[in-house]
Motif scaffolding. Sequence first.
Motif, PDB file in Angstrom:
ATOM      1  N   HIS A 153       0.831  -1.207   0.000  1.00 45.46           N
ATOM      2  CA  HIS A 153       0.000   0.000   0.000  1.00 45.46           C
ATOM      3  C   HIS A 153       0.864   1.255   0.000  1.00 45.46           C
ATOM      4  O   HIS A 153       0.568   2.222  -0.702  1.00 45.46           O
ATOM      5  CB  HIS A 153      -0.936  -0.010   1.208  1.00 45.46           C
ATOM      6  N   LYS A 154       1.929   1.230   0.789  1.00 44.50           N
ATOM      7  CA  LYS A 154       2.805   2.405   0.851  1.00 44.50           C
ATOM      8  C   LYS A 154       3.472   2.661  -0.498  1.00 44.50           C
ATOM      9  O   LYS A 154       3.614   3.809  -0.924  1.00 44.50           O
ATOM     10  CB  LYS A 154       3.868   2.224   1.946  1.00 44.50           C
ATOM     11  N   THR A 155       3.891   1.592  -1.157  1.00 46.68           N
ATOM     12  CA  THR A 155       4.512   1.736  -2.472  1.00 46.68           C
ATOM     13  C   THR A 155       3.554   2.387  -3.459  1.00 46.68           C
ATOM     14  O   THR A 155       3.923   3.312  -4.194  1.00 46.68           O
ATOM     15  CB  THR A 155       4.961   0.360  -3.006  1.00 46.68           C
ATOM     16  N   LYS A 156       2.306   1.897  -3.465  1.00 46.93           N
ATOM     17  CA  LYS A 156       1.303   2.459  -4.382  1.00 46.93           C
ATOM     18  C   LYS A 156       0.957   3.898  -4.011  1.00 46.93           C
ATOM     19  O   LYS A 156       0.875   4.771  -4.885  1.00 46.93           O
ATOM     20  CB  LYS A 156       0.034   1.588  -4.349  1.00 46.93           C
ATOM     21  N   ASN A 157       0.765   4.153  -2.708  1.00 49.08           N
ATOM     22  CA  ASN A 157       0.406   5.506  -2.277  1.00 49.08           C
ATOM     23  C   ASN A 157       1.555   6.487  -2.505  1.00 49.08           C
ATOM     24  O   ASN A 157       1.331   7.642  -2.881  1.00 49.08           O
ATOM     25  CB  ASN A 157       0.006   5.497  -0.796  1.00 49.08           C
ATOM     26  N   LYS A 158       2.796   6.030  -2.290  1.00 52.62           N
ATOM     27  CA  LYS A 158       3.957   6.889  -2.531  1.00 52.62           C
ATOM     28  C   LYS A 158       4.045   7.248  -4.012  1.00 52.62           C
ATOM     29  O   LYS A 158       4.370   8.394  -4.385  1.00 52.62           O
ATOM     30  CB  LYS A 158       5.241   6.177  -2.098  1.00 52.62           C
ATOM     31  N   GLU A 159       3.743   6.284  -4.842  1.00 51.67           N
ATOM     32  CA  GLU A 159       3.733   6.523  -6.285  1.00 51.67           C
ATOM     33  C   GLU A 159       2.722   7.608  -6.640  1.00 51.67           C
ATOM     34  O   GLU A 159       3.024   8.520  -7.422  1.00 51.67           O
ATOM     35  CB  GLU A 159       3.389   5.207  -6.988  1.00 51.67           C
ATOM     36  N   MET A 160       1.523   7.531  -6.052  1.00 54.60           N
ATOM     37  CA  MET A 160       0.491   8.528  -6.327  1.00 54.60           C
ATOM     38  C   MET A 160       0.839   9.885  -5.706  1.00 54.60           C
ATOM     39  O   MET A 160       0.529  10.933  -6.275  1.00 54.60           O
ATOM     40  CB  MET A 160      -0.861   8.043  -5.799  1.00 54.60           C
ATOM     41  N   VAL A 161       1.491   9.863  -4.536  1.00 54.83           N
ATOM     42  CA  VAL A 161       1.933  11.124  -3.924  1.00 54.83           C
ATOM     43  C   VAL A 161       2.924  11.826  -4.843  1.00 54.83           C
ATOM     44  O   VAL A 161       2.836  13.036  -5.078  1.00 54.83           O
ATOM     45  CB  VAL A 161       2.572  10.860  -2.537  1.00 54.83           C
ATOM     46  N   ASP A 162       3.867  11.065  -5.390  1.00 58.27           N
ATOM     47  CA  ASP A 162       4.879  11.653  -6.288  1.00 58.27           C
ATOM     48  C   ASP A 162       4.241  12.180  -7.571  1.00 58.27           C
ATOM     49  O   ASP A 162       4.610  13.262  -8.061  1.00 58.27           O
ATOM     50  CB  ASP A 162       5.948  10.607  -6.629  1.00 58.27           C
ATOM     51  N   ILE A 163       3.283  11.423  -8.111  1.00 57.68           N
ATOM     52  CA  ILE A 163       2.620  11.844  -9.356  1.00 57.68           C
ATOM     53  C   ILE A 163       1.839  13.149  -9.137  1.00 57.68           C
ATOM     54  O   ILE A 163       1.964  14.100  -9.912  1.00 57.68           O
ATOM     55  CB  ILE A 163       1.681  10.736  -9.874  1.00 57.68           C
ATOM     56  N   THR A 164       1.023  13.182  -8.070  1.00 58.32           N
ATOM     57  CA  THR A 164       0.222  14.386  -7.809  1.00 58.32           C
ATOM     58  C   THR A 164       1.102  15.567  -7.414  1.00 58.32           C
ATOM     59  O   THR A 164       0.784  16.723  -7.732  1.00 58.32           O
ATOM     60  CB  THR A 164      -0.826  14.124  -6.706  1.00 58.32           C
ATOM     61  N   ASP A 165       2.231  15.288  -6.752  1.00 56.27           N
ATOM     62  CA  ASP A 165       3.167  16.365  -6.408  1.00 56.27           C
ATOM     63  C   ASP A 165       3.743  17.003  -7.673  1.00 56.27           C
ATOM     64  O   ASP A 165       3.847  18.234  -7.769  1.00 56.27           O
ATOM     65  CB  ASP A 165       4.290  15.809  -5.532  1.00 56.27           C
ATOM     66  N   LYS A 166       4.107  16.184  -8.640  1.00 54.97           N
ATOM     67  CA  LYS A 166       4.622  16.714  -9.913  1.00 54.97           C
ATOM     68  C   LYS A 166       3.544  17.520 -10.641  1.00 54.97           C
ATOM     69  O   LYS A 166       3.823  18.585 -11.213  1.00 54.97           O
ATOM     70  CB  LYS A 166       5.097  15.563 -10.802  1.00 54.97           C
ATOM     71  N   GLN A 167       2.312  17.008 -10.620  1.00 49.11           N
ATOM     72  CA  GLN A 167       1.214  17.725 -11.276  1.00 49.11           C
ATOM     73  C   GLN A 167       0.963  19.069 -10.598  1.00 49.11           C
ATOM     74  O   GLN A 167       0.713  20.074 -11.275  1.00 49.11           O
ATOM     75  CB  GLN A 167      -0.058  16.867 -11.244  1.00 49.11           C
ATOM     76  N   LEU A 168       1.024  19.073  -9.265  1.00 48.52           N
ATOM     77  CA  LEU A 168       0.832  20.330  -8.524  1.00 48.52           C
ATOM     78  C   LEU A 168       1.917  21.343  -8.862  1.00 48.52           C
ATOM     79  O   LEU A 168       1.635  22.534  -9.067  1.00 48.52           O
ATOM     80  CB  LEU A 168       0.815  20.057  -7.017  1.00 48.52           C
ATOM     81  N   LYS A 169       3.160  20.890  -8.912  1.00 49.63           N
ATOM     82  CA  LYS A 169       4.260  21.800  -9.246  1.00 49.63           C
ATOM     83  C   LYS A 169       4.085  22.376 -10.648  1.00 49.63           C
ATOM     84  O   LYS A 169       4.332  23.562 -10.875  1.00 49.63           O
ATOM     85  CB  LYS A 169       5.595  21.060  -9.136  1.00 49.63           C
ATOM     86  N   ARG A 170       3.664  21.510 -11.574  1.00 49.35           N
ATOM     87  CA  ARG A 170       3.437  21.987 -12.934  1.00 49.35           C
ATOM     88  C   ARG A 170       2.305  23.014 -12.977  1.00 49.35           C
ATOM     89  O   ARG A 170       2.405  24.052 -13.664  1.00 49.35           O
ATOM     90  CB  ARG A 170       3.118  20.802 -13.847  1.00 49.35           C
ATOM     91  N   LYS A 171       1.243  22.741 -12.234  1.00 44.55           N
ATOM     92  CA  LYS A 171       0.119  23.689 -12.208  1.00 44.55           C
ATOM     93  C   LYS A 171       0.508  25.005 -11.534  1.00 44.55           C
ATOM     94  O   LYS A 171       0.077  26.086 -11.969  1.00 44.55           O
ATOM     95  CB  LYS A 171      -1.077  23.056 -11.484  1.00 44.55           C
ATOM     96  N   TYR A 172       1.307  24.939 -10.487  1.00 44.28           N
ATOM     97  CA  TYR A 172       1.762  26.172  -9.835  1.00 44.28           C
ATOM     98  C   TYR A 172       2.657  26.977 -10.777  1.00 44.28           C
ATOM     99  O   TYR A 172       2.596  28.218 -10.784  1.00 44.28           O
ATOM    100  CB  TYR A 172       2.522  25.842  -8.542  1.00 44.28           C
ATOM    101  N   ASN A 173       3.466  26.295 -11.579  1.00 44.26           N
ATOM    102  CA  ASN A 173       4.286  27.007 -12.575  1.00 44.26           C
ATOM    103  C   ASN A 173       3.409  27.684 -13.624  1.00 44.26           C
ATOM    104  O   ASN A 173       3.673  28.819 -14.034  1.00 44.26           O
ATOM    105  CB  ASN A 173       5.256  26.031 -13.258  1.00 44.26           C
TER     106      ASN A 173
END
Length: 315
Positions: A153-173
């Motif tokens: 579960h942590k592996t899957k959730n960490k993967e989604m945390v990283d994906i959404t974090d990248k999307q957030l950074k892109r949107k903030y840019n």
Amino acid sequence: MDNFFDNQRILQLIWKRKFHFVIVGIVAITLSAIFSGPAFITPKFKSTARIYPTNIWTLSDESETEQMLEILNSNDIKFRMFETFNLDQVYKINKEDPQYLTYLFAEYNTNVSTSKTEYETAEIKVLDEDPQRASEMCDSIISYFDQKVRELHKTKNKEMVDITDKQLKRKYNELDGFEEKLDSIREKYGIISFGQVDEVTRGYMNALATGRGSASDTKKIEKLYDNFSKEGSRAYRLENQYNKTIEAIDSLTIVYDTYLTEYEKEITYSHVVEYPFPADKKAYPVRWLIVAFTTLSAVFFALLVFLVLDYGKKD
């Protein structure tokens, strides 16, 4: 051989050889009792646990219990059990043997089993020479199951945390880019928001119609009106993109927080409904069953031998 298995003949033979059968039975009982004893077969004690799955994601058509069994039987858990309990020494398997793992897995699978009960619990059974170790092995399997599922579960959730974090950074840019362009329009053309257009238009039309206000005020309104005519549509598009980006950031932030919360959780994935404990009575071998089976087999074999001997005499 028409009458070889004739019932009357068999009954007559049994009565005739009754003392022989008694002797065969006594010998079979004696030998089977001796050879099934602890001097020849090491007694084993059984420890049992029953657990319900909880907080598990179903990944296919399998039920939660079936998925639990898949993980309980995974090689990851087996290898951890080998290491924790030094099972190569317990099962007396030489690590230098080329087929070391084959023998170790075979012995483990013989002594450790998991199955689904009719009430959808997963049942874990462990046989071992030491009742305390059998109980501890049951406990460890449950613990390693929780750790394995948590890791998945942590592996899957960490993967989604990283994906959404990248999307957030892109949107903030993107948001910074829109904001910079809007600031440039505001500074250069005085357009604060496209929502001003109705107000500016009314002010400009009133000024022209009534002739009120100073020439400089009228000129300012006229200039702002011209700016809206030139840059209004661009400002409108930028403002819409800016607002949509904020909405996207809000949605992504909710998703990010959800997965981050799941990632940081430290929860269990099983409800233990029956805890294991060290047994005070051996479960293997079942001596009476061995004695009974051996005795019946010996008597039946003796019957066949006597039938053949008796049939040969008649010929």
